[in-house]
Write an enzyme that holds these catalytic residues in place. Sequence first.
Site, short mmCIF file in Angstrom:
data_model
loop_
_atom_site.label_atom_id
_atom_site.label_comp_id
_atom_site.label_asym_id
_atom_site.label_seq_id
_atom_site.Cartn_x
_atom_site.Cartn_y
_atom_site.Cartn_z
N ALA A 1 -7.55 -2.59 -0.59
CA ALA A 1 -7.34 -4.02 -0.38
C ALA A 1 -5.91 -4.33 -0.81
O ALA A 1 -5.54 -4.11 -1.97
CB ALA A 1 -8.34 -4.81 -1.21
N THR B 1 -7.32 -1.13 4.81
CA THR B 1 -7.03 -2.36 5.55
C THR B 1 -5.61 -2.77 5.18
O THR B 1 -5.00 -2.19 4.26
CB THR B 1 -7.98 -3.51 5.13
OG1 THR B 1 -7.78 -3.76 3.74
CG2 THR B 1 -9.43 -3.16 5.38
N VAL C 1 -6.53 -0.96 -5.24
CA VAL C 1 -5.48 -1.97 -5.09
C VAL C 1 -4.30 -1.36 -4.33
O VAL C 1 -3.70 -0.36 -4.75
CB VAL C 1 -5.01 -2.50 -6.46
CG1 VAL C 1 -3.90 -3.53 -6.28
CG2 VAL C 1 -6.18 -3.10 -7.24
N LYS C 2 -4.01 -1.96 -3.18
CA LYS C 2 -2.95 -1.44 -2.32
C LYS C 2 -1.66 -2.22 -2.57
O LYS C 2 -1.65 -3.45 -2.47
CB LYS C 2 -3.39 -1.56 -0.86
CG LYS C 2 -2.62 -0.70 0.12
CD LYS C 2 -3.30 -0.76 1.48
CE LYS C 2 -2.59 0.07 2.50
NZ LYS C 2 -3.18 -0.13 3.85
N LEU C 3 -0.61 -1.49 -2.88
CA LEU C 3 0.66 -2.10 -3.32
C LEU C 3 1.81 -1.60 -2.46
O LEU C 3 1.86 -0.41 -2.12
CB LEU C 3 0.94 -1.69 -4.77
CG LEU C 3 -0.13 -2.06 -5.79
CD1 LEU C 3 -0.06 -1.15 -7.01
CD2 LEU C 3 0.03 -3.52 -6.20
#
Length: 229
Positions: free
Chosen positions: A60, A27, A86-88
């Site tokens: 996310a 997402t 964890v999307k960075l």
Amino acid sequence: MKFFIDTANLDQIREAQALGILDGVTTNPSLMAKEGITGADNIKNHYKAICEIVDGDVSAEVIATDFEGMVKEGEELAALHSQIVVKLPMIADGVKACKYFSDKGIKTNVTLVFSAGQALLAAKAGATYVSPFIGRLDDISTDGLNLISEIRHIYDNYMFETEILAASVRHTMHVIDCAKIGADVMTGPLKAIEGLLKHPLTDSGLEKFLADYKKANETDSPEAPGVGF
Ligand code: G3P
């Protein structure tokens, strides 16, 4: 090759999951906004709902753009569910945060990657996934698939464990070409996944098999198998 669906739409996630081929979900803030999911609590609850539908990793994305903010937000996201990745963003503080989370054993996805150099940095920082955006490169007359090839080559040279997650996939040929090149994962819309099913010879072949079966079983031939197989 893992198949992720790139959406925050729960119905589409359920549909892809029901096919039995779904390995995860990605997402981003735009996709959440498209579904009308706003406010920190609603967004968190939506991530949890996605995790209940699929068995695999669910990316996310943090909104913060500074190291401390990304760490705080990423830790909150990771605490929501064991499937959260964890999307960075691929900026300096994103790379630092990636290293922080990988040292802690928390999965990461470094996003908005548009060059081989950025992908090299993500791997050095221990990213679980790197997300090169192929469709957006194609949009500006630059070969997105070539970037996947370059990253594959570099990662294989050094046996980096970071998985290449081909993102901004727009259609079935992107999926097939990524598979040929050796992307570890692709994430795309439901239509790109379902498009892989389609072939007119499958449809006409099935129609003929069923017509032949019906014709043979309408006769009283003793050799004809019974209807209802
Ligand atoms: O996976 C990244 C994706 O959400 C971006 O796709 O089609 O907006 O370039 P697109």
